[in-house]
Motif scaffolding. Structure first.
Motif, PDB file in Angstrom:
ATOM      1  N   SER A 181       0.835  -1.207   0.000  1.00  0.00           N
ATOM      2  CA  SER A 181       0.000   0.000   0.000  1.00  0.00           C
ATOM      3  C   SER A 181       0.869   1.257   0.000  1.00  0.00           C
ATOM      4  O   SER A 181       0.546   2.238  -0.676  1.00  0.00           O
ATOM      5  CB  SER A 181      -0.959  -0.004   1.195  1.00  0.00           C
ATOM      6  OG  SER A 181      -0.303   0.256   2.422  1.00  0.00           O
ATOM      7  N   VAL A 182       1.974   1.224   0.745  1.00  0.00           N
ATOM      8  CA  VAL A 182       2.907   2.358   0.760  1.00  0.00           C
ATOM      9  C   VAL A 182       3.514   2.562  -0.631  1.00  0.00           C
ATOM     10  O   VAL A 182       3.632   3.691  -1.110  1.00  0.00           O
ATOM     11  CB  VAL A 182       4.007   2.132   1.825  1.00  0.00           C
ATOM     12  CG1 VAL A 182       5.156   3.104   1.637  1.00  0.00           C
ATOM     13  CG2 VAL A 182       3.427   2.253   3.222  1.00  0.00           C
ATOM     14  N   ALA A 183       3.886   1.466  -1.282  1.00  0.00           N
ATOM     15  CA  ALA A 183       4.445   1.568  -2.639  1.00  0.00           C
ATOM     16  C   ALA A 183       3.441   2.200  -3.590  1.00  0.00           C
ATOM     17  O   ALA A 183       3.783   3.068  -4.400  1.00  0.00           O
ATOM     18  CB  ALA A 183       4.861   0.187  -3.137  1.00  0.00           C
ATOM     19  N   GLY A 184       2.176   1.779  -3.481  1.00  0.00           N
ATOM     20  CA  GLY A 184       1.154   2.327  -4.361  1.00  0.00           C
ATOM     21  C   GLY A 184       0.859   3.788  -4.107  1.00  0.00           C
ATOM     22  O   GLY A 184       0.622   4.558  -5.035  1.00  0.00           O
ATOM     23  N   ALA A 185       0.888   4.190  -2.842  1.00  0.00           N
ATOM     24  CA  ALA A 185       0.521   5.567  -2.483  1.00  0.00           C
ATOM     25  C   ALA A 185       1.682   6.545  -2.614  1.00  0.00           C
ATOM     26  O   ALA A 185       1.471   7.722  -2.924  1.00  0.00           O
ATOM     27  CB  ALA A 185      -0.026   5.597  -1.055  1.00  0.00           C
ATOM     28  N   TYR A 186       2.914   6.074  -2.378  1.00  0.00           N
ATOM     29  CA  TYR A 186       4.050   6.996  -2.281  1.00  0.00           C
ATOM     30  C   TYR A 186       5.145   6.747  -3.317  1.00  0.00           C
ATOM     31  O   TYR A 186       5.988   7.616  -3.516  1.00  0.00           O
ATOM     32  CB  TYR A 186       4.662   6.928  -0.875  1.00  0.00           C
ATOM     33  CG  TYR A 186       3.788   7.555   0.174  1.00  0.00           C
ATOM     34  CD1 TYR A 186       3.926   8.897   0.512  1.00  0.00           C
ATOM     35  CD2 TYR A 186       2.804   6.824   0.821  1.00  0.00           C
ATOM     36  CE1 TYR A 186       3.122   9.483   1.471  1.00  0.00           C
ATOM     37  CE2 TYR A 186       1.988   7.394   1.776  1.00  0.00           C
ATOM     38  CZ  TYR A 186       2.150   8.727   2.102  1.00  0.00           C
ATOM     39  OH  TYR A 186       1.341   9.315   3.045  1.00  0.00           O
ATOM     40  N   GLY A 187       5.171   5.574  -3.942  1.00  0.00           N
ATOM     41  CA  GLY A 187       6.149   5.312  -4.986  1.00  0.00           C
ATOM     42  C   GLY A 187       7.581   5.537  -4.542  1.00  0.00           C
ATOM     43  O   GLY A 187       8.026   5.001  -3.523  1.00  0.00           O
ATOM     44  N   SER A 188       8.297   6.369  -5.268  1.00  0.00           N
ATOM     45  CA  SER A 188       9.719   6.599  -5.003  1.00  0.00           C
ATOM     46  C   SER A 188       9.965   7.400  -3.731  1.00  0.00           C
ATOM     47  O   SER A 188      11.112   7.560  -3.313  1.00  0.00           O
ATOM     48  CB  SER A 188      10.360   7.322  -6.181  1.00  0.00           C
ATOM     49  OG  SER A 188       9.791   8.610  -6.343  1.00  0.00           O
ATOM     50  N   ARG A 189       8.905   7.898  -3.091  1.00  0.00           N
ATOM     51  CA  ARG A 189       9.058   8.720  -1.882  1.00  0.00           C
ATOM     52  C   ARG A 189       8.959   7.880  -0.609  1.00  0.00           C
ATOM     53  O   ARG A 189       8.867   8.415   0.487  1.00  0.00           O
ATOM     54  CB  ARG A 189       8.002   9.820  -1.881  1.00  0.00           C
ATOM     55  CG  ARG A 189       8.067  10.701  -3.125  1.00  0.00           C
ATOM     56  CD  ARG A 189       6.913  11.666  -3.200  1.00  0.00           C
ATOM     57  NE  ARG A 189       7.023  12.696  -2.183  1.00  0.00           N
ATOM     58  CZ  ARG A 189       5.993  13.243  -1.545  1.00  0.00           C
ATOM     59  NH1 ARG A 189       4.775  12.824  -1.788  1.00  0.00           N
ATOM     60  NH2 ARG A 189       6.180  14.181  -0.657  1.00  0.00           N
ATOM     61  N   ALA A 190       8.991   6.542  -0.763  1.00  0.00           N
ATOM     62  CA  ALA A 190       8.827   5.640   0.374  1.00  0.00           C
ATOM     63  C   ALA A 190      10.150   5.007   0.786  1.00  0.00           C
ATOM     64  O   ALA A 190      10.995   4.683  -0.051  1.00  0.00           O
ATOM     65  CB  ALA A 190       7.832   4.541   0.019  1.00  0.00           C
ATOM     66  N   ILE A 191      10.299   4.815   2.104  1.00  0.00           N
ATOM     67  CA  ILE A 191      11.399   4.026   2.677  1.00  0.00           C
ATOM     68  C   ILE A 191      10.755   2.873   3.436  1.00  0.00           C
ATOM     69  O   ILE A 191       9.843   3.083   4.245  1.00  0.00           O
ATOM     70  CB  ILE A 191      12.251   4.853   3.656  1.00  0.00           C
ATOM     71  CG1 ILE A 191      12.906   6.040   2.936  1.00  0.00           C
ATOM     72  CG2 ILE A 191      13.322   3.982   4.322  1.00  0.00           C
ATOM     73  CD1 ILE A 191      13.582   7.029   3.884  1.00  0.00           C
ATOM     74  N   ALA A 192      11.228   1.659   3.178  1.00  0.00           N
ATOM     75  CA  ALA A 192      10.764   0.485   3.915  1.00  0.00           C
ATOM     76  C   ALA A 192      11.935  -0.104   4.682  1.00  0.00           C
ATOM     77  O   ALA A 192      13.039  -0.213   4.163  1.00  0.00           O
ATOM     78  CB  ALA A 192      10.186  -0.554   2.967  1.00  0.00           C
ATOM     79  N   CYS A 193      11.674  -0.496   5.935  1.00  0.00           N
ATOM     80  CA  CYS A 193      12.697  -1.108   6.793  1.00  0.00           C
ATOM     81  C   CYS A 193      12.189  -2.448   7.298  1.00  0.00           C
ATOM     82  O   CYS A 193      11.074  -2.524   7.821  1.00  0.00           O
ATOM     83  CB  CYS A 193      13.003  -0.220   8.003  1.00  0.00           C
ATOM     84  SG  CYS A 193      13.619   1.417   7.621  1.00  0.00           S
TER      85      CYS A 193
END
Length: 199
Positions: free
Chosen positions: A119-131
């Motif tokens: 969901s984060v990838a879909g909503a934020y794309g390149s502006r996301a950091i995942a840990c």
């Protein structure tokens, strides 16, 4: 030093996944983020659904950032940590609107890091950091691939030093991880990415 700009940096959100050993891992990460983080932090920590969780209260003592259980249809605010409630998937949509779901388990767990990350990838794309932090199982691996495919950045705790290596190892095995770091290095990496204003 960099000139002061009023535009935000490249990144707009941080999503974190943890399971076994996660309270220690999350405490270390959140305590290192400082009081002025400019983006929201969404957290999936696998919890026993049979008991009320005290995780927000525990983590609040470890960080200067406000920590709360996420609420359905709540809009995220910068510098706030949102925890998935026990037995509810946490998702985020456009404009930072949170939703909670009791849809089916994913990899035998709810909340699911994969669903959060997707969901984060879909909503934020390149502006996301995942840990991806310590944990058993493979939750988060599909999600980090989604983050990477949309241009986001992925950080994994080093499986060699993680308290439980399953989740970090599964994430690293995807080839989608940008940084493999010891737990005590992750907060500084996140801060560095979020605070970098070069566009």
């Amino acid at each position: 030093m960099r000139s002061e700009q009023h535009t935000s940096g490249q990144y707009a959100i941080v999503a974190v996944a943890a399971s076994a050993g996660g309270i220690q891992g999350l405490s270390a990460l959140l305590s290192g983020l400082g009081p002025t983080l400019r983006v929201p932090v969404l957290v999936v920590q696998h919890l026993d659904p049979r008991h009320r969780t005290l995780l927000a209260e525990v983590l609040s003592r470890r960080t200067e950032l406000p920590v709360k259980l996420a609420e359905d249809q709540e809009r995220v605010e910068p510098g706030t940590v949102y925890l998935a409630p026990p037995d509810r998937h946490l998702l985020v949509g456009p404009a930072g609107l949170l939703s909670l779901s009791n849809s089916e388990l994913v990899h035998f767990v709810r909340p699911s890091a994969d669903l959060l990350f997707e969901s984060v990838a879909g909503a934020y794309g390149s502006r996301a950091i995942a840990c991806v932090l310590t944990g058993t199982g493979v939750d988060g691996a599909m999600g980090v691939e989604a983050i990477k495919q949309r241009g986001g950045t992925v950080i994994s705790e080093d499986p060699e030093t993680a308290q439980f290596a399953g989740m970090p190892r599964a994430a690293v095995a995807t080839g989608a991880v940008d940084f493999v770091l010891r737990l005590d290095e992750i907060a500084a990496a996140v801060r560095g990415l979020v605070e970098d204003k070069r566009q």
